[in-house]
Every structure is written in structure tokens, then in C-alpha cells.
Design a protein around this motif. Structure first.
Motif, PDB file in Angstrom:
ATOM      1  N   PHE A   1      17.863  61.848  78.549  1.00 25.44           N
ATOM      2  CA  PHE A   1      18.298  60.634  77.861  1.00 25.44           C
ATOM      3  C   PHE A   1      18.685  61.026  76.431  1.00 25.44           C
ATOM      4  N   ILE A   2      19.773  61.779  76.341  1.00 25.80           N
ATOM      5  CA  ILE A   2      20.172  62.412  75.087  1.00 25.80           C
ATOM      6  C   ILE A   2      20.578  61.391  74.027  1.00 25.80           C
ATOM      7  N   LYS A   3      21.257  60.325  74.437  1.00 22.83           N
ATOM      8  CA  LYS A   3      21.720  59.332  73.464  1.00 22.83           C
ATOM      9  C   LYS A   3      20.541  58.619  72.795  1.00 22.83           C
ATOM     10  N   VAL A   4      19.479  58.388  73.554  1.00 23.37           N
ATOM     11  CA  VAL A   4      18.288  57.775  72.959  1.00 23.37           C
ATOM     12  C   VAL A   4      17.663  58.739  71.951  1.00 23.37           C
ATOM     13  N   ILE A   5      17.562  60.015  72.321  1.00 18.91           N
ATOM     14  CA  ILE A   5      16.990  61.018  71.419  1.00 18.91           C
ATOM     15  C   ILE A   5      17.783  61.082  70.119  1.00 18.91           C
ATOM     16  N   GLU A   6      19.103  61.110  70.239  1.00 14.82           N
ATOM     17  CA  GLU A   6      19.954  61.219  69.052  1.00 14.82           C
ATOM     18  C   GLU A   6      19.816  60.010  68.126  1.00 14.82           C
ATOM     19  N   ALA A   7      19.571  58.841  68.718  1.00  9.78           N
ATOM     20  CA  ALA A   7      19.511  57.609  67.919  1.00  9.78           C
ATOM     21  C   ALA A   7      18.109  57.295  67.404  1.00  9.78           C
ATOM     22  N   LEU A   8      17.092  57.920  67.995  1.00  9.62           N
ATOM     23  CA  LEU A   8      15.708  57.593  67.647  1.00  9.62           C
ATOM     24  C   LEU A   8      15.425  57.946  66.191  1.00  9.62           C
ATOM     25  N   HIS A   9      15.026  56.937  65.429  1.00 11.77           N
ATOM     26  CA  HIS A   9      14.866  57.095  63.982  1.00 11.77           C
ATOM     27  C   HIS A   9      13.400  57.142  63.576  1.00 11.77           C
ATOM     28  N   ASN A  10      12.606  56.197  64.081  1.00 14.19           N
ATOM     29  CA  ASN A  10      11.169  56.189  63.835  1.00 14.19           C
ATOM     30  C   ASN A  10      10.484  55.335  64.893  1.00 14.19           C
TER      31      ASN A  10
ATOM     32  N   ILE B   1       7.022  50.876  73.805  1.00  8.06           N
ATOM     33  CA  ILE B   1       6.444  51.059  75.138  1.00  8.06           C
ATOM     34  C   ILE B   1       7.511  50.931  76.220  1.00  8.06           C
ATOM     35  N   ALA B   2       8.572  50.149  75.952  1.00  9.13           N
ATOM     36  CA  ALA B   2       9.640  49.983  76.945  1.00  9.13           C
ATOM     37  C   ALA B   2      10.409  51.285  77.161  1.00  9.13           C
ATOM     38  N   LEU B   3      10.461  52.153  76.142  1.00  7.57           N
ATOM     39  CA  LEU B   3      11.170  53.423  76.285  1.00  7.57           C
ATOM     40  C   LEU B   3      10.466  54.357  77.266  1.00  7.57           C
ATOM     41  N   PHE B   4       9.185  54.110  77.528  1.00  2.50           N
ATOM     42  CA  PHE B   4       8.448  54.921  78.504  1.00  2.50           C
ATOM     43  C   PHE B   4       8.722  54.466  79.938  1.00  2.50           C
ATOM     44  N   ASP B   5       9.463  53.377  80.078  1.00  6.94           N
ATOM     45  CA  ASP B   5       9.885  52.884  81.389  1.00  6.94           C
ATOM     46  C   ASP B   5      11.251  53.499  81.685  1.00  6.94           C
ATOM     47  N   GLU B   6      11.331  54.340  82.704  1.00  6.96           N
ATOM     48  CA  GLU B   6      12.573  55.065  82.989  1.00  6.96           C
ATOM     49  C   GLU B   6      13.748  54.120  83.213  1.00  6.96           C
ATOM     50  N   HIS B   7      13.501  53.005  83.872  1.00  5.72           N
ATOM     51  CA  HIS B   7      14.549  52.023  84.156  1.00  5.72           C
ATOM     52  C   HIS B   7      15.156  51.492  82.855  1.00  5.72           C
ATOM     53  N   ILE B   8      14.307  51.147  81.888  1.00  6.67           N
ATOM     54  CA  ILE B   8      14.780  50.620  80.608  1.00  6.67           C
ATOM     55  C   ILE B   8      15.434  51.725  79.782  1.00  6.67           C
ATOM     56  N   ALA B   9      14.785  52.881  79.704  1.00  3.84           N
ATOM     57  CA  ALA B   9      15.321  53.984  78.902  1.00  3.84           C
ATOM     58  C   ALA B   9      16.704  54.401  79.385  1.00  3.84           C
ATOM     59  N   GLN B  10      16.895  54.401  80.694  1.00  5.12           N
ATOM     60  CA  GLN B  10      18.196  54.769  81.258  1.00  5.12           C
ATOM     61  C   GLN B  10      19.271  53.759  80.861  1.00  5.12           C
ATOM     62  N   LYS B  11      18.922  52.476  80.896  1.00  6.44           N
ATOM     63  CA  LYS B  11      19.878  51.440  80.502  1.00  6.44           C
ATOM     64  C   LYS B  11      20.248  51.559  79.028  1.00  6.44           C
ATOM     65  N   ILE B  12      19.251  51.799  78.180  1.00  6.79           N
ATOM     66  CA  ILE B  12      19.511  51.937  76.748  1.00  6.79           C
ATOM     67  C   ILE B  12      20.378  53.162  76.487  1.00  6.79           C
ATOM     68  N   ASP B  13      20.077  54.265  77.158  1.00  8.68           N
ATOM     69  CA  ASP B  13      20.857  55.491  76.991  1.00  8.68           C
ATOM     70  C   ASP B  13      22.319  55.263  77.386  1.00  8.68           C
ATOM     71  N   LYS B  14      22.522  54.592  78.498  1.00  7.73           N
ATOM     72  CA  LYS B  14      23.881  54.311  78.981  1.00  7.73           C
ATOM     73  C   LYS B  14      24.624  53.390  78.018  1.00  7.73           C
ATOM     74  N   THR B  15      23.916  52.411  77.466  1.00  9.07           N
ATOM     75  CA  THR B  15      24.545  51.478  76.533  1.00  9.07           C
ATOM     76  C   THR B  15      24.913  52.169  75.225  1.00  9.07           C
ATOM     77  N   LEU B  16      24.027  53.025  74.721  1.00  8.96           N
ATOM     78  CA  LEU B  16      24.330  53.777  73.501  1.00  8.96           C
ATOM     79  C   LEU B  16      25.542  54.685  73.690  1.00  8.96           C
ATOM     80  N   ALA B  17      25.731  55.170  74.915  1.00  9.01           N
ATOM     81  CA  ALA B  17      26.846  56.081  75.203  1.00  9.01           C
ATOM     82  C   ALA B  17      28.203  55.382  75.120  1.00  9.01           C
ATOM     83  N   GLU B  18      28.205  54.049  75.091  1.00 13.95           N
ATOM     84  CA  GLU B  18      29.472  53.324  74.993  1.00 13.95           C
ATOM     85  C   GLU B  18      30.153  53.586  73.653  1.00 13.95           C
ATOM     86  N   PHE B  19      29.329  53.871  72.628  1.00 16.86           N
ATOM     87  CA  PHE B  19      29.875  54.269  71.330  1.00 16.86           C
ATOM     88  C   PHE B  19      29.905  55.783  71.257  1.00 16.86           C
ATOM     89  N   LYS B  20      31.054  56.356  71.023  1.00 14.22           N
ATOM     90  CA  LYS B  20      31.178  57.811  70.932  1.00 14.22           C
ATOM     91  C   LYS B  20      30.675  58.298  69.582  1.00 14.22           C
TER      92      LYS B  20
END
Length: 229
Positions: free
Chosen positions: A131-140, A210-229
Motif C-alpha cells: 500500500f505504497i500510496k498510503v505510506i507516501e502520504a502518512l504524515h503522523n 485503527i481503520a488503516l489496520f483493516d486491509e479492506h479499508i487500507a486498500q480503498k484508501i491506497d487506490k483513492t490516493l493513487a487517483e492523484f499522480k
């Protein structure tokens, strides 16, 4: 002193909120523990029957070991949750640091099986599942996690009515995820495109940690973040 550019950002950044407190806890399956890098074990802790966790594939039935002042004897590495027991996890803040705490629960009986810094576990889990896009965006991290993404030179943000399809789709998808999580705050300042036709924007998104530890949610967030290059 507030500059003209900062004033434009302040007055024109789009904000969409799903108000309320980040969820107190979330139920997880035993496979989630594995995905976080842990096995659920049954055996003896300091001579008493108990459930506990250890690093994935580190121990097998019959092993004895000591950790943080406690002695353990492994009877079984569990593949399924014990009957009538469920795993609930939450984020607890200790001196400004987020900890992932997990309990094995049956009715009023509650056994804490995990209490470790959330950041290290979350990063390892996100890397494992790419989930690279989440990692890149994670701030704190707190009880809520701050995701930040930006590109290009700042300017005056466009109003919602003038947004092109990509930021509109991002906002639509992000709001759906927020509704599913029950909490969130999206702030988007979209400045248009640069001379190369690439988007210029600043985005801040607050989600329950805690929602980021749910694979279903984390995958959706990662995919949504990927919409912005």
C-alpha cells in the motif's frame, strides 16, 4: 503575517467532514493478526493458562521462552479463534505516541494480547501489502492518522464547480470511504495544471488510525490516493 497566497489557500480550500470521534475499537479476524505479523498462541504465561501473541512463525508447540519479564510455554499455535472469542483492537495514546492494543474477548472476559507502538506495525503491514500510496502520504499517527499529498506550485484553489474529473472523483471516493469508516476530514486545494499538463494540488486527509489496520479499508484508501499522480 498572513501572505496573500496563504490567505487564498485559507479562504478557498475545500473541506469535507464526517464529524465525530475516531472509532473507539474495531473487530478483527485472526487472519488480521497474521497480516500484522503475529501468531495467536495458547499455553501458559507465568504458569497460568492464557492466550498471547508472538512474531509470526517464531514459535511452535512445545516451545518455552521468556519475554519482558514473563515466561511462556506454547501449547498450540492457533489457526482459528477459540469458540465464542473475538479480537478487538484500538489505538491508545501514551505520552504522545500511538499504541496498537488488541484484546481477546468473550462476554465480560477480556485478555490483552497485544500492546505495541502502532507506527512500526502499521508501516511493516503497509509495506508487506504494497500500500505504497498510503505510506507516501502518512504524515503522523494519533487516534487519527494524517495523510498529506501535494504536487506543484501553489496558487488560488479552484472552487468545487470548476474542478476537473480527477479531483471530483477523488472527493467522491474519499467521502464514500469516510462514510464507511464513520469519521474523516478531507481538505483539498486544487490549483489547476502546470505547463506540462500535470495537476497542482495540496491534499490533507484525516482517517481513523485503527481503520488503516483493516486491509479492506487500507486498500480503498491506497487506490483513492493513487487517483492523484
Amino acid at each position: 503575517m498572513l501572505t496573500e497566497l496563504r490567505e487564498k489557500m485559507l479562504l478557498n480550500t475545500l473541506v469535507f467532514e464526517t464529524l465525530g470521534a475516531p472509532e473507539k475499537e474495531r473487530e478483527f479476524k485472526i487472519k488480521s493478526l497474521k497480516k500484522w505479523g503475529f501468531d495467536l498462541l495458547f499455553g501458559k504465561k507465568n504458569g497460568q493458562d492464557s492466550y498471547f501473541v508472538a512474531a509470526e512463525d517464531k514459535h511452535k508447540s512445545g516451545d518455552t521462552y521468556e519475554s519482558e519479564g514473563s515466561s511462556y510455554e506454547v501449547t498450540e499455535v492457533l489457526k482459528e479463534l477459540p469458540k465464542n472469542k473475538k479480537i478487538y483492537a484500538h489505538i491508545e495514546m501514551i505520552e504522545g505516541r500511538a499504541y496498537l492494543c488488541a484484546d481477546l474477548r468473550e462476554g465480560d472476559e477480556n485478555i490483552e494480547i497485544l500492546r505495541l507502538p502502532a507506527g512500526e506495525i502499521l508501516l511493516a503491514y503497509l509495506k508487506k501489502h504494497k500500500f505504497i500510496k498510503v505510506i507516501e502520504a502518512l504524515h503522523n499517527l494519533g487516534s487519527a492518522a494524517s495523510l498529506v499529498k501535494h504536487h506543484g506550485e501553489e496558487g488560488k484553489p479552484l472552487p468545487f464547480e470548476e474542478l476537473p474529473p480527477i479531483p471530483r472523483r477523488f472527493l467522491r471516493d474519499a467521502k464514500k470511504i469516510e462514510k464507511e469508516m464513520g469519521f474523516g476530514r478531507i481538505a483539498l486545494a486544487y490549483f489547476g495544471e502546470n505547463k506540462e499538463g500535470k495537476a497542482r494540488y495540496w491534499m490533507g486527509w484525516m482517517v481513523p488510525t485503527i481503520a488503516l489496520f483493516d486491509e479492506h479499508i487500507a486498500q480503498k484508501i491506497d487506490k483513492t490516493l493513487a487517483e492523484f499522480k
